[in-house]
Structure formats: structure tokens, C-alpha cells
Scaffold this active site. Structure first.
Site, PDB file in Angstrom:
ATOM      1  CD  GLU A   1      58.448  44.308  65.483  1.00 30.38           C
ATOM      2  OE1 GLU A   1      58.542  43.460  66.388  1.00 30.38           O
ATOM      3  OE2 GLU A   1      58.514  44.016  64.270  1.00 30.38           O
TER       4      GLU A   1
ATOM      5  CG  HIS B   1      55.982  40.523  68.203  1.00 29.92           C
ATOM      6  ND1 HIS B   1      55.476  39.254  68.054  1.00 29.92           N
ATOM      7  CD2 HIS B   1      56.402  40.902  66.966  1.00 29.92           C
ATOM      8  CE1 HIS B   1      55.578  38.877  66.782  1.00 29.92           C
ATOM      9  NE2 HIS B   1      56.141  39.869  66.098  1.00 29.92           N
TER      10      HIS B   1
HETATM   11 ZN    ZN Z   1      56.626  39.985  64.043  1.00 28.64          ZN
END
Ligand code: ZN
Length: 683
Positions: A475, A478
Site C-alpha cells: 500500500e 501505491h
Molecule cells: Zn494494490
């Protein structure tokens, strides 16, 4: 007459908070609907100015103006939908249900507006003569295609039907997700006899006791939320209870109650088919993949079957191993789904002397967070400062200011780690505001990372499993994509890329999780302070590749199921389980369990954006393994490699075709080999 004092709606005011972050403390539920109505009106007025302009259509007065409209609407709906995922309740859900059709209606107002499309088409027609930068050209092409793909070229009747379908699909998608959240929360396994806890480690027991206590119950309460469910399935000796948990988990959305998702699935896939046909595509998958790195269903199906063939023999071997191991260890019946994690965990321990519990003491959440931040410092020169004056939407969330290498302010980042009832399961990154530089502005991003990690207990800090560590890295990858975005237009910024490319920045980060050189910077035992031992890291790597074939088959089964649902060319009115079984049968190693269903809780494709896109996870694994092989070659903290990854991939967002970006970084197109090699599937 006394003038009525108009109440201030904080969602519509200028945000005077640090970095114009949402003023969460002042935002009340009742502010959302009026704010969204007002923001919708404002956005519509902005669009109407473009539509009604008597000036000749130009790139600036049409394409850029359109891109720059609706900023306030974006701002308000981002807050609402972030809350609806991370801190929701019945009211927020009702608001989301109420406004979703209005938002679809507005998006249809734009995409089905003949006059507006005529203007866009006129600009598009002159694209060769406009002397546009590659970003401009990309924006123009995407805007034009956006109209065409949303039915702008349709006849009036078809256009009307298109709008109805879109509205209905968004409602079905919301309802599907709500049903799963409700079903997940509805089930509880309360254990009152300590005998039934046999096999379950102390930490999991303690967590379960706390959940019970928080609900005013005595005993140990296990739920279908991430850590509780997986811990129970892995450790509980009591086979009957494991079966009960498994059946509860896999029957979500599939029980005879008002949370059943079967009819929603049929309606969804049929409406998607109808929509695709309206637009001249054979099916929904064709329609979706036209705008993907993979380009068409044939290429996806070939890709899936290539990986299937490469991983099947290993999967069968692994299955036989577990079955054999279970027999030796006293299992009289055939191996069932609810035995898999349980015996696999023990087999893993027997083979590698490795137990997940061994590494947890080295992964204290606060230290892991420092390690992850430190990695971003080494690779990209970023620094992180907590700022308590930035409002948060829940006390568990922490807000950071992120600074670039030259100490300029880059972004706000919220981290929100622990499960709670109003939070969806899983982990995700989201943006409350995207980076952009449209019309000379300098909009800095606001990013959230939301997880469901093991909570600290009264006696222990939060100690992460290895899986949670990789999830964090994922995450955070991202988040880097969002924070380091460096584009002019918001619609091309950060994670606004093709779906089958969006997991490259996230998955590439997971590679660091097994690098001793990185772990040595933060992975200290929370009690003794010793570094994580080298042999434990090696065991981690071996354990990572443990059952790689089985894991691969499982991911492929999701991918194949997804492709099947979205490749139908005739409406579907049959049995859901029968349909999915046909699609995933080749990947199955167990006989299906009656009453269990994969599709009825497949929120990725029915309540998320992954329809005809689930293969993207595997696709991105190929990309990430190949990309990381470059770091491996040049050094895992190599600044030049990181700079190139930042410049060519992270900053670029969706400004160019992903293959072009990948080749710019890597010097060649991706190959499947580094992935097979990494996961030990290469013969
Ligand atoms: Zn992902």
C-alpha cells in the site's frame, strides 16, 4: 422579518486546515448531502459554460476547461467515499446510496451531452495541427475516447438506456459491498470452553479475549475479519470449529437471507453485457481490455493459461504433500478446505522450522513504519513528519507531512492501521486529493493508507505478521505513486493509470521485505533489541516460496472466474456456483463445498473496479519481478535505479502508454522468467 442565519457547511468552505486537509472534526453527517448538491450545481455550471460558449472550440477552452471543472465536487465526494470505506456507519452508507445515482446522473450529463461532444470532437479532429505536448495529446485522446466509450456516438434511445444501466450498476455495486460487510460483521464465534482454544497461540487468544470483552461477553470471540479468521484457520486444533468458520466465511453473500448476492451478480453481468453490446463490443471483457496494457481477452486468457501450465505441477505436488502430512499426523478423513491452512502451517514448520510467530517479535509496527519511511528516504530522499494539527477522521489515524529531497513539501499522508467495525476488510491506498499542476496551480496530494493489522494488546505492542509487513509495503508503494506524481492534469496523475499497470509500484515494494540489508535497519526484536537473524530471513524466503504453485492456482482461479463472468455473450440466468465451477475447475485441488461460493463475496469485481481486471495482479507480478531484478542487479538502495524508477514510472502516472514507461525504465519489455525464478517455479 428576521433573516435566517445560514449555517456554515464546512465541506463547502475553503479549508483553512494545514495543507487544506479535510476539517474532519467539523464535518457532520448532515453536511454531506447539501454539500454534494451544491458542488454538483457548481460543477454543472462550469460545464455549461463550456457547452454554451460561442467561442470556437479550442484545446484550452474545451479540453482543459473540462479537466479543470468539478474540483469542489471531487473534494467533497473523496471525503465521503474515503469515510465510507474507512469509518462508515448506517448513515454514511445511506448517504452514499443516496448520492451515487446523482453522481452517475451528472457524469452521464457530461458524457451524453451532444453539444459538448461536438466541441470535443472538433478539437480532436485538429489534433495533428495543435502542436500539443505528449501530455496534452494524451489528455485529448482520453477525453475523446471517454465520450465514445460512454456512448456519445449512440442514438437517443440507446443513449437513454445506457444512462439507466450505469445508474443501476452503481447501485448494485454498492449493495454488493454492503452485504459483504454486514455478513462479515454478523458472524461471531464465541468460545467459552478453553479446551476449544487448543493450538491457538497466546497472542491470538489475547486478541480474541479483548474482542469478547469489548462486546460485553466472557470468553474468546473470533470473527470473520482478517487477522481473527486467518489465525483461527491456521492454528485451531478443533476441526469442527474450523469447518464452521470456513463455511461462515465462504457462504457470505450466499445464504438464504436478505444479504444474498446471487441476483445482484446475475443483474450485474447482464447489464454489463448489454452495455458492451450497445457500444459495439462482443462482451464486457472486450470493452474493458481495449483500454488496458493487455489490450484484449485473448491475450489475458493466454497469459493466464501460460502461468497455469507453469505452476500446475508444483501445485499438485504441494497438495499431495499436505495430504500425506495430514495423514501421518492422524487425519483419518480426506483433506478438506478447512484443513489446508492448519496442516500447511505445520508442514511449513516441519520443513523450515519456521513458524510465523517467530518473526512477529521483529516486526513491531512502529519499527516497521520507520523502516518503510527510511526506505523511501534512501530511494527517493523523502522525509516524514507527524503533524498532530492535521485533523484525522478517527483517533487511530495519524497524519504526516511528507517532504521531498530538497525539503520542499510534497504531500500529506494518513496512516490508519487497525481493524474496527466501520472499516472494510483488507488494505488500500486512496487519495483525498490528487496531485496536479493544471492552469498553473500547484496542487499537492493527500493520500491515505488504510489497513487491518494486528492490534496492540494490553501486554504487547502491535507485532506484524510477515504478510502484514508486505501489505504495508504494497500500500505504501501505491502511496508513493500518488505522492511522487508529477503531472499537469489530475486525470493522469499518480495511480490514474491502466488497471493492469497500477500494481507495479505497489508490488515492486514487496520485494524489499526479504532483503536482509533493509531488514537490518529496523527489524529488531521488540524485547531484546537483537537484529533479525540471517537464517530466519532465509527461512522467510523459503516460506515465501512454500506452496507457490498452490498460491498461483488460487490467484489464477480468481482471474479465470472474473474473465468468465465478463466474457458472456448471452444473458446469464443460471446457477452461480455451476457457472463459476465451470470457469475455475482446472485450478481446483479440492472438491467444492456445498453452500460455499467464491463469486458471492468477490467484492473486487462486483463492488470494486476489477471487473475483467483481476488477472492484473499476476500481470503486475511479472512486471514487478522483472523491475526488481534491475534493483537486484544494481543494489537495492541504488540511487540511480531509484531515480530512474521515479522519473520513468512513479512521476509519469498515466501520461504515456505503460509499455513505453516500462521500457524506458528497464531498457526492454518485461519477461515472465524473473517471476518464475523468484517463486521457485522454474524447472
Ligand atoms: Zn494494490
Amino acid at each position: 422579518m428576521q433573516k435566517e442565519v445560514q449555517e456554515i457547511n464546512p465541506l463547502l468552505e475553503e479549508w483553512k486546515t494545514p495543507h487544506q486537509t479535510p476539517p474532519f472534526r467539523e464535518i457532520k453527517h448532515e453536511h454531506f448531502v447539501p454539500a454534494i448538491d451544491a458542488a454538483l450545481n457548481e460543477a454543472k455550471e462550469q460545464v455549461d459554460v463550456i457547452i454554451n460558449s460561442t467561442d470556437k472550440p479550442s484545446f484550452q477552452n474545451t479540453i482543459v476547461a473540462l479537466e479543470d471543472s468539478g474540483e469542489k465536487l471531487e473534494r467533497v465526494t473523496n471525503v465521503l467515499f474515503n469515510l465510507n470505506s474507512a469509518e462508515t456507519d448506517d448513515t454514511i452508507q445511506a448517504i452514499a446510496r443516496e448520492v451515487s445515482p446523482k453522481l452517475s446522473e451528472f457524469s452521464n450529463y457530461i458524457s451524453l451531452n451532444d453539444q459538448l461532444f461536438a466541441r470535443v470532437k472538433e478539437v480532436y479532429g485538429q489534433k495533428e495541427d495543435l502542436n500539443l505536448t505528449p501530455q496534452d495529446l494524451q489528455l485529448l485522446e482520453k477525453k475523446y475516447l471517454g465520450f465514445v466509450r460512454s456512448g456519445a456516438n449512440l442514438e437517443p434511445e440507446a443513449k437513454k438506456r445506457y444512462a439507466e444501466i450505469t445508474t443501476e450498476l452503481s447501485q448494485l455495486s454498492l449493495k454488493f459491498g454492503e452485504n459483504i460487510l454486514a455478513e462479515t460483521n454478523a458472524y461471531q464465534l464465541l468460545i467459552t470452553d478453553e479446551k476449544d482454544l487448543a493450538g491457538i497461540p497466546e497472542a491470538e487468544r489475547e486478541a480474541a479475549a479483548q474482542v469478547a470483552k469489548s462486546k460485553g461477553k466472557t470468553g474468546w470471540l473470533f470473527t470473520l475479519q482478517g487477522p481473527s479468521f486467518t489465525g483461527f484457520m491456521k492454528y485451531a486444533d478443533n476441526r469442527k470449529l474450523r469447518e464452521e468458520m470456513y463455511r461462515a466465511y465462504t457462504s457470505r453473500g450466499f445464504q438464504k437471507n436478505d444479504k444474498n448476492n446471487e441476483e445482484i451478480i446475475r443483474k450485474t453481468v447482464n447489464l454489463k453485457l448489454e452495455k458492451a453490446k450497445l457500444l459495439g463490443f462482443k462482451n464486457h471483457a472486450e470493452y474493458v481490455l481495449a483500454e488496458r496494457m493487455a489490450e484484449n481477452p485473448q491475450r489475458v486468457n493466454d497469459f493466464l493459461s501460460q502461468l497455469y501450465t507453469a505452476s500446475r505441477p508444483a501445485a499438485e505436488k504441494e497438495f499431495a504433500e499436505v495430504q500425506n502430512f495430514a495423514e501421518i499426523n492422524g487425519l483419518k478423513d480426506p483433506l478438506k478446505q478447512w484443513d489446508w491452512s492448519f496442516y500447511s502451517e505445520k508442514l511449513k514448520n516441519a520443513n523450515y522450522g519456521f513458524d510465523e510467530q517467530q518473526v512477529k517479535p521483529y516486526f513491531q509496527l512502529e519499527k516497521v513504519r520507520e523502516g518503510v519511511f527510511g526506505l523511501a528516504t534512501r530511494l527517493y530522499g523523502l522525509t516524514f513528519r507527524e503533524n498532530k494539527s492535521i485533523p484525522v477522521y478517527h483517533p487511530d489515524a495519524t497524519a504526516y507531512e511528507v517532504y521531498d529531497q530538497n525539503s520542499t513539501f510534497l504531500s500529506v499522508l494518513y496512516l490508519d492501521f487497525f481493524p474496527r467495525e466501520g472499516k472494510n476488510g483488507g488494505a488500500w491506498m486512496n487519495d483525498l486529493r490528487s496531485e496536479s499542476k493544471i492552469n498553473g496551480k500547484d496542487i499537492r496530494p493527500i493520500i491515505t493508507v488504510v489497513c487491518n493489522f494486528t492490534k496492540p494488546t494490553e501486554t504487547k505492542p502491535s507485532l506484524l505478521t510477515f504478510n502484514e509487513v508486505t501489505t504495508f509495503l504494497h500500500e505504501f508503494g501505491h502511496a508513493l505513486h500518488g505522492m511522487l506524481a508529477n503531472t499537469v492534469y489530475p486525470s493522469q496523475s499518480g495511480t490514474n493509470v491502466y488497471r493492469d499497470f497500477v500494481e507495479l509500484p505497489s508490488q515492486v515494494m514487496e520485494n524489499w521485505a526479504t532483503q536482509k540489508e533493509w531488514l537490518d535497519l529496523f527489524a529488531f526484536h521488540y524485547q531484546t533489541g537483537e537484529k533479525i537473524p540471517a537464517e530466519l530471513v532465509q527461512k522467510l524466503i523459503d516460506a515465501e516460496n512454500f506452496q507457490a504453485g498452490y498460491a498461483s492456482q488460487r490467484q489464477l482461479s480468481f482471474g479465470m472466474n472474473d474473465m468468465a463472468w465478463h466474457s458472456i455473450t448471452e444473458p446469464m440466468d443460471g446457477d452461480i456456483v455451476e457457472f463459476e465451477q465451470k470457469a475455475i475447475a482446472p485450478t481446483e485441488l479440492f472438491k467444492p463445498v456445498t453452500g460455499s461460493c467464491l463469486s458471492s463475496a468477490f467484492t473486487h469485481i462486483f463492488a470494486g473496479g476489477y471487473a475483467a481486471g483481476y488477472y492484473g495482479y499476476k500481470w503486475a507480478e511479472v512486471l514487478d519481478a522483472d523491475a526488481f531484478s534491475q534493483f537486484r542487479k544494481n543494489g537495492i538502495f541504488d540511487k540511480a535505479t531509484a531515480d530512474s524508477f521515479r522519473k520513468n514510472i512513479l512521476e509519469k502516472g498515466g501520461t504515456e502508454h505503460p509499455m513505453k514507461l516500462f521500457v524506458a525504465f528497464r531498457g526492454q519489455e518485461p519477461s515472465i522468467e524473473p517471476l518464475l525464478e523468484r517463486s521457485g517455479l522454474k524447472n
